[in-house]
Write an enzyme that holds these catalytic residues in place. Structure first.
Site, PDB file in Angstrom:
ATOM      1  N   HIS A  93       5.499  65.832  40.236  1.00  0.00           N
ATOM      2  CA  HIS A  93       5.863  65.687  38.822  1.00  0.00           C
ATOM      3  C   HIS A  93       5.429  64.319  38.278  1.00  0.00           C
ATOM      4  O   HIS A  93       5.080  64.193  37.100  1.00  0.00           O
ATOM      5  CB  HIS A  93       7.377  65.824  38.640  1.00  0.00           C
ATOM      6  CG  HIS A  93       7.851  67.252  38.504  1.00  0.00           C
ATOM      7  ND1 HIS A  93       7.450  68.069  37.483  1.00  0.00           N
ATOM      8  CD2 HIS A  93       8.731  67.978  39.253  1.00  0.00           C
ATOM      9  CE1 HIS A  93       8.050  69.260  37.608  1.00  0.00           C
ATOM     10  NE2 HIS A  93       8.827  69.229  38.681  1.00  0.00           N
ATOM     11  N   CYS A 129      11.327  75.641  39.690  1.00  0.00           N
ATOM     12  CA  CYS A 129      11.290  74.341  39.013  1.00  0.00           C
ATOM     13  C   CYS A 129      12.161  74.437  37.768  1.00  0.00           C
ATOM     14  O   CYS A 129      12.079  75.431  37.042  1.00  0.00           O
ATOM     15  CB  CYS A 129       9.848  73.995  38.636  1.00  0.00           C
ATOM     16  SG  CYS A 129       9.683  72.422  37.773  1.00  0.00           S
ATOM     17  N   HIS A 186       7.347  68.276  45.911  1.00  0.00           N
ATOM     18  CA  HIS A 186       7.439  68.900  44.581  1.00  0.00           C
ATOM     19  C   HIS A 186       7.772  67.833  43.522  1.00  0.00           C
ATOM     20  O   HIS A 186       7.113  67.757  42.475  1.00  0.00           O
ATOM     21  CB  HIS A 186       8.516  69.990  44.628  1.00  0.00           C
ATOM     22  CG  HIS A 186       8.776  70.666  43.321  1.00  0.00           C
ATOM     23  ND1 HIS A 186       8.564  72.014  43.114  1.00  0.00           N
ATOM     24  CD2 HIS A 186       9.245  70.184  42.129  1.00  0.00           C
ATOM     25  CE1 HIS A 186       8.884  72.317  41.865  1.00  0.00           C
ATOM     26  NE2 HIS A 186       9.304  71.233  41.245  1.00  0.00           N
ATOM     27  N   GLU A 187       8.788  66.989  43.810  1.00  0.00           N
ATOM     28  CA  GLU A 187       9.205  65.980  42.829  1.00  0.00           C
ATOM     29  C   GLU A 187       8.134  64.908  42.660  1.00  0.00           C
ATOM     30  O   GLU A 187       7.866  64.450  41.548  1.00  0.00           O
ATOM     31  CB  GLU A 187      10.542  65.345  43.227  1.00  0.00           C
ATOM     32  CG  GLU A 187      11.711  66.321  43.335  1.00  0.00           C
ATOM     33  CD  GLU A 187      11.852  67.255  42.145  1.00  0.00           C
ATOM     34  OE1 GLU A 187      11.548  66.844  41.005  1.00  0.00           O
ATOM     35  OE2 GLU A 187      12.250  68.416  42.346  1.00  0.00           O
TER      36      GLU A 187
HETATM   37 NI    NI Z   1      10.046  70.814  39.316  1.00  0.00          NI
END
Ligand code: NI
Length: 196
Positions: free
Chosen positions: A148, A102, A144-145
Site C-alpha cells: 500500500h 482489503c 500486503h500493507e
Molecule cells: Ni489492503
C-alpha cells in the site's frame, strides 16, 4: 480516538508512493496510529496502511490474531503493531498462494502469490527499531500493507484473475464443493460396505 474514513480502490491516493514519516515520535503520528488501530479493529481487519485513511505517509498497523496463525514458529500471534518507515525483503525463494481481502476493496477476495518468508525492519512509535523475520499469515499481511505504501493493491499482484471474486460467492462455491465431496465420500463408503 476516532474511526477514520477508508479510501476505496479507484481513489488516486491508493496509487501513489508515500513519503517517509519525518519524525516517528511526533504526537500526531501517535494519534494517527491509534485511530488506525481503532479503525482496523472496528471493521475486523488484519491491517491498515496510512494511505487507506487518506494520509500518504509510510506507516501501517497490523495484527496477527491467534486463529490466523499457522504451523511455522515464525508465524506467531501479535497484538496491534505500528510499523513506521518500513523496509521489507523476501527470505528465500519460496512463494505461497493464499486468499486476501482489503478494506479498500470491500466484498472481494483474491488469491495472491507472496513470499513465504520475509524480513522486515522499521521503527515503532517511540522511535525504537523493529526487526523481525516472519512467515505465513504474518509475512503475508506485512507484504500486503507494505505494498500500500508503494501504491500497489493486491489485484495488481495476482497472476490468475480467475481466482478473484466476491467473498459471498466464493464462500458459497467452497461450501458447495465441500458438500459434493462429502456426498461422493459417503457414496464411496456405501459401495465399499460389506454385504450382510
Ligand atoms: Ni489492503
Amino acid at each position: 480516538m476516532a474511526i477514520l474514513k477508508i479510501a476505496r480502490m479507484g481513489n488516486p491516493i491508493l496509487l501513489q508512493r508515500c513519503a517517509p514519516v519525518p519524525d516517528p515520535t511526533d504526537p500526531e503520528i501517535r494519534r494517527l496510529a491509534a485511530d488506525m488501530v481503532e479503525t482496523m479493529d472496528d471493521i475486523g481487519g488484519a491491517g491498515l496502511a496510512a494511505p487507506q485513511v487518506h494520509v500518504p505517509l509510510r506507516l501501517f498497523v497490523f495484527r496477527v490474531r491467534p486463529e490466523r496463525v499457522g504451523e511455522s514458529p515464525e508465524d506467531l500471534p501479535l497484538g496491534p503493531t505500528v510499523l513506521i518507515n518500513p523496509e521489507l525483503e523476501p527470505v528465500g525463494e519460496e512463494i505461497e498462494q493464499a486468499w486476501e481481502g482489503c478494506l479498500s476493496i470491500p466484498g472481494l477476495r483474491g488469491s495472491v502469490p507472496r513470499a513465504a518468508r520475509v524480513r522486515y525492519r522499521g521503527v515503532g512509535l517511540a522511535g525504537e527499531p523493529i526487526e523481525r523475520v516472519a512467515a505465513g499469515f504474518h509475512a503475508r499481511v506485512v507484504q500486503h500493507e507494505y505494498d500500500h505504501l508503494d501504491g500497489i493493491l493486491y489485484p495488481m499482484r495476482m497472476t490468475d484473475l480467475a481466482l478473484f471474486g466476491f467473498t459471498e460467492e466464493l464462500m458459497r462455491a467452497a461450501a458447495n464443493l465441500a458438500r459434493a465431496e462429502e456426498e461422493a465420500e459417503e457414496e464411496a463408503s456405501a459401495e465399499g460396505a460389506p454385504c450382510a
